[in-house]
Design a protein around this motif. Structure first.
Motif, PDB file in Angstrom:
ATOM      1  N   UNK A 160     -19.335  -3.537  -2.164  1.00  9.64           N
ATOM      2  CA  UNK A 160     -18.753  -4.096  -0.952  1.00  9.64           C
ATOM      3  C   UNK A 160     -17.291  -3.728  -0.790  1.00  9.64           C
ATOM      4  N   UNK A 161     -16.554  -3.646  -1.915  1.00  6.53           N
ATOM      5  CA  UNK A 161     -15.145  -3.252  -1.859  1.00  6.53           C
ATOM      6  C   UNK A 161     -15.018  -1.782  -1.462  1.00  6.53           C
ATOM      7  N   UNK A 162     -15.864  -0.939  -2.050  1.00  5.51           N
ATOM      8  CA  UNK A 162     -15.848   0.479  -1.684  1.00  5.51           C
ATOM      9  C   UNK A 162     -16.159   0.649  -0.202  1.00  5.51           C
ATOM     10  N   UNK A 163     -17.124  -0.116   0.304  1.00  5.03           N
ATOM     11  CA  UNK A 163     -17.497  -0.010   1.714  1.00  5.03           C
ATOM     12  C   UNK A 163     -16.327  -0.376   2.618  1.00  5.03           C
ATOM     13  N   UNK A 164     -15.566  -1.383   2.231  1.00  4.40           N
ATOM     14  CA  UNK A 164     -14.405  -1.783   3.031  1.00  4.40           C
ATOM     15  C   UNK A 164     -13.341  -0.682   3.049  1.00  4.40           C
ATOM     16  N   UNK A 165     -13.139  -0.033   1.921  1.00  4.98           N
ATOM     17  CA  UNK A 165     -12.150   1.058   1.860  1.00  4.98           C
ATOM     18  C   UNK A 165     -12.607   2.218   2.742  1.00  4.98           C
ATOM     19  N   UNK A 204      -9.409   1.621 -12.192  1.00  3.86           N
ATOM     20  CA  UNK A 204      -9.737   0.828 -11.015  1.00  3.86           C
ATOM     21  C   UNK A 204     -10.654  -0.334 -11.379  1.00  3.86           C
ATOM     22  N   UNK A 205     -10.095  -1.298 -12.112  1.00  7.31           N
ATOM     23  CA  UNK A 205     -10.811  -2.541 -12.374  1.00  7.31           C
ATOM     24  C   UNK A 205     -11.057  -3.241 -11.048  1.00  7.31           C
ATOM     25  N   UNK A 206     -11.969  -4.194 -11.044  1.00  7.94           N
ATOM     26  CA  UNK A 206     -12.388  -4.829  -9.798  1.00  7.94           C
ATOM     27  C   UNK A 206     -11.219  -5.465  -9.055  1.00  7.94           C
ATOM     28  N   UNK A 207     -10.289  -6.078  -9.786  1.00  5.70           N
ATOM     29  CA  UNK A 207      -9.175  -6.723  -9.088  1.00  5.70           C
ATOM     30  C   UNK A 207      -8.273  -5.709  -8.401  1.00  5.70           C
ATOM     31  N   UNK A 208      -8.089  -4.529  -8.999  1.00  6.36           N
ATOM     32  CA  UNK A 208      -7.274  -3.496  -8.366  1.00  6.36           C
ATOM     33  C   UNK A 208      -7.998  -2.903  -7.159  1.00  6.36           C
ATOM     34  N   UNK A 209      -9.292  -2.671  -7.307  1.00  3.40           N
ATOM     35  CA  UNK A 209     -10.076  -2.160  -6.190  1.00  3.40           C
ATOM     36  C   UNK A 209     -10.051  -3.149  -5.027  1.00  3.40           C
ATOM     37  N   UNK A 210     -10.158  -4.437  -5.348  1.00  2.00           N
ATOM     38  CA  UNK A 210     -10.099  -5.475  -4.313  1.00  2.00           C
ATOM     39  C   UNK A 210      -8.737  -5.503  -3.639  1.00  2.00           C
ATOM     40  N   UNK A 211      -7.681  -5.281  -4.410  1.00  2.00           N
ATOM     41  CA  UNK A 211      -6.335  -5.265  -3.838  1.00  2.00           C
ATOM     42  C   UNK A 211      -6.181  -4.116  -2.849  1.00  2.00           C
ATOM     43  N   UNK A 212      -6.765  -2.963  -3.162  1.00  2.00           N
ATOM     44  CA  UNK A 212      -6.721  -1.832  -2.233  1.00  2.00           C
ATOM     45  C   UNK A 212      -7.469  -2.175  -0.948  1.00  2.00           C
ATOM     46  N   UNK A 213      -8.675  -2.724  -1.093  1.00  2.00           N
ATOM     47  CA  UNK A 213      -9.461  -3.094   0.085  1.00  2.00           C
ATOM     48  C   UNK A 213      -8.727  -4.133   0.935  1.00  2.00           C
ATOM     49  N   UNK A 214      -8.134  -5.126   0.284  1.00  2.00           N
ATOM     50  CA  UNK A 214      -7.406  -6.176   1.008  1.00  2.00           C
ATOM     51  C   UNK A 214      -6.205  -5.600   1.755  1.00  2.00           C
ATOM     52  N   UNK A 215      -5.474  -4.712   1.083  1.00  2.00           N
ATOM     53  CA  UNK A 215      -4.279  -4.138   1.692  1.00  2.00           C
ATOM     54  C   UNK A 215      -4.628  -3.307   2.926  1.00  2.00           C
ATOM     55  N   UNK A 216      -5.718  -2.556   2.860  1.00  2.00           N
ATOM     56  CA  UNK A 216      -6.134  -1.752   4.014  1.00  2.00           C
ATOM     57  C   UNK A 216      -6.667  -2.640   5.135  1.00  2.00           C
ATOM     58  N   UNK A 217      -7.453  -3.653   4.772  1.00  2.00           N
ATOM     59  CA  UNK A 217      -7.943  -4.594   5.790  1.00  2.00           C
ATOM     60  C   UNK A 217      -6.787  -5.243   6.540  1.00  2.00           C
ATOM     61  N   UNK A 218      -5.711  -5.556   5.817  1.00  2.00           N
ATOM     62  CA  UNK A 218      -4.590  -6.288   6.400  1.00  2.00           C
ATOM     63  C   UNK A 218      -3.864  -5.490   7.481  1.00  2.00           C
ATOM     64  N   UNK A 219      -3.973  -4.158   7.435  1.00  2.00           N
ATOM     65  CA  UNK A 219      -3.263  -3.343   8.426  1.00  2.00           C
ATOM     66  C   UNK A 219      -4.205  -2.603   9.368  1.00  2.00           C
ATOM     67  N   UNK A 220      -5.492  -2.883   9.258  1.00  2.00           N
ATOM     68  CA  UNK A 220      -6.470  -2.158  10.074  1.00  2.00           C
ATOM     69  C   UNK A 220      -6.200  -2.311  11.564  1.00  2.00           C
ATOM     70  N   UNK A 221      -5.723  -3.476  11.986  1.00  2.00           N
ATOM     71  CA  UNK A 221      -5.431  -3.701  13.401  1.00  2.00           C
ATOM     72  C   UNK A 221      -3.942  -3.881  13.672  1.00  2.00           C
ATOM     73  N   UNK A 222      -3.110  -3.495  12.723  1.00  2.00           N
ATOM     74  CA  UNK A 222      -1.656  -3.621  12.858  1.00  2.00           C
ATOM     75  C   UNK A 222      -1.103  -2.391  13.580  1.00  2.00           C
ATOM     76  N   UNK A 223      -0.557  -2.548  14.788  1.00  2.00           N
ATOM     77  CA  UNK A 223      -0.058  -1.380  15.517  1.00  2.00           C
ATOM     78  C   UNK A 223       1.145  -0.718  14.864  1.00  2.00           C
ATOM     79  N   UNK A 224       1.790  -1.425  13.931  1.00  2.00           N
ATOM     80  CA  UNK A 224       2.943  -0.853  13.242  1.00  2.00           C
ATOM     81  C   UNK A 224       2.551   0.012  12.049  1.00  2.00           C
TER      82      UNK A 224
END
Length: 259
Positions: A87-92, A30-50
């Motif tokens: 900060x990335x861990x907190x977002x996850x 889990x290098x920083x870029x991979x951890x960031x990708x996980x956080x970004x992917x979860x953020x992107x669907x946090x309010x997605x009803x689908x």
């Protein structure tokens, strides 16, 4: 690799998001870029009803083998203190919807800390879970000393951290780190089935249920009971509560609206 290559994303028809760690040459470290990708992917669907639930997995042989050692080697104390990773861990951890880990093989260091960010974890029978950071002269830094003892107890956490030795899938099940151990190669299938069941339930209730259970780790009991009652009462004003009661009385399957 780009972020789209190191983390594969699949939105499924059953309102489940599947995330697959995809850095095989680094054992999904889990290098920083991979951890960031996980956080970004979860953020992107946090309010997605689908998307009503998410599953994160690795390969058939390794979930994630810790952090990237090359990154660690380049940091001194100042670099560690300025690290963007907390900060990335907190977002996850803040992802509001149910998150399930599907683990085959090794889940070490940051990989095990990612499992602990999830609400449920399913392991293949060959799963191994550990916090080996003390082998490198450091300690876990993303939940391995804070969250782990809350899940598995003081003594087992001490043994895992101080000796750096992994535990088996069956030991992880007995300790409460995972909720189910299945035949090797079946963890993802089982996790997706769990996620689909959750996604078919009342979405707002699922989110509030997750939030209130997780609050037990962070809130004094009397305050938590107050929070729980407030969340309970708030759900009485939702369309899903009305639908759930009506469906029960009418002896039919509910049609959840997510509001």
């Amino acid at each position: 690799m780009s972020n789209s290559d190191i983390l594969l994303r699949e939105k499924r028809d059953d309102k489940v998001l599947l995330l697959r760690l995809n850095r095989p040459e680094k054992f999904n470290a889990l290098a920083t870029d991979l951890l960031a990708a996980v956080a970004d992917a979860l953020d992107a669907v946090a309010s997605d009803p689908d998307v009503r639930a998410a599953v994160i997995t690795g390969s058939d042989k390794v979930f994630a083998a810790g952090a990237d050692i090359n990154e660690l080697a380049q940091r001194d104390t100042d670099g560690a203190l300025a690290d963007p990773r907390p900060g990335l861990w907190a977002r996850i951890r803040a992802f509001p919807k149910p998150l399930i880990a599907a683990v085959e093989g090794w889940s070490l260091g940051a990989g095990n800390e990612l499992v602990m960010c999830c609400d449920l974890a399913v392991s293949g029978e060959g799963g191994k879970f550990g916090q080996p950071e003390t082998n490198l002269g450091i300690i876990p830094g993303a939940g391995g000393t804070a969250t782990l003892p809350r899940l598995v107890g003081r003594t087992r956490a001490m043994k895992m951290v101080l000796l750096g030795e992994p535990i088996t899938a069956q030991e992880a099940l007995a300790a409460g780190l995972v909720c189910e151990v299945v035949e090797a190669g079946k963890a993802l299938e089982t996790a997706l089935a769990l996620a689909a069941k959750i996604a078919a339930r009342a979405p707002v209730a699922m989110q509030q249920g997750k939030a209130m259970v997780r609050a037990a780790f962070e809130t004094e009991q009397s305050a938590h009971l107050t929070m729980e009652r407030q969340a309970f009462a708030a759900l009485f004003g939702t369309a899903d509560k009305k639908e759930g009661v009506a469906a029960f009385l009418e002896k039919r399957a509910p049609e959840w609206l997510g509001r």
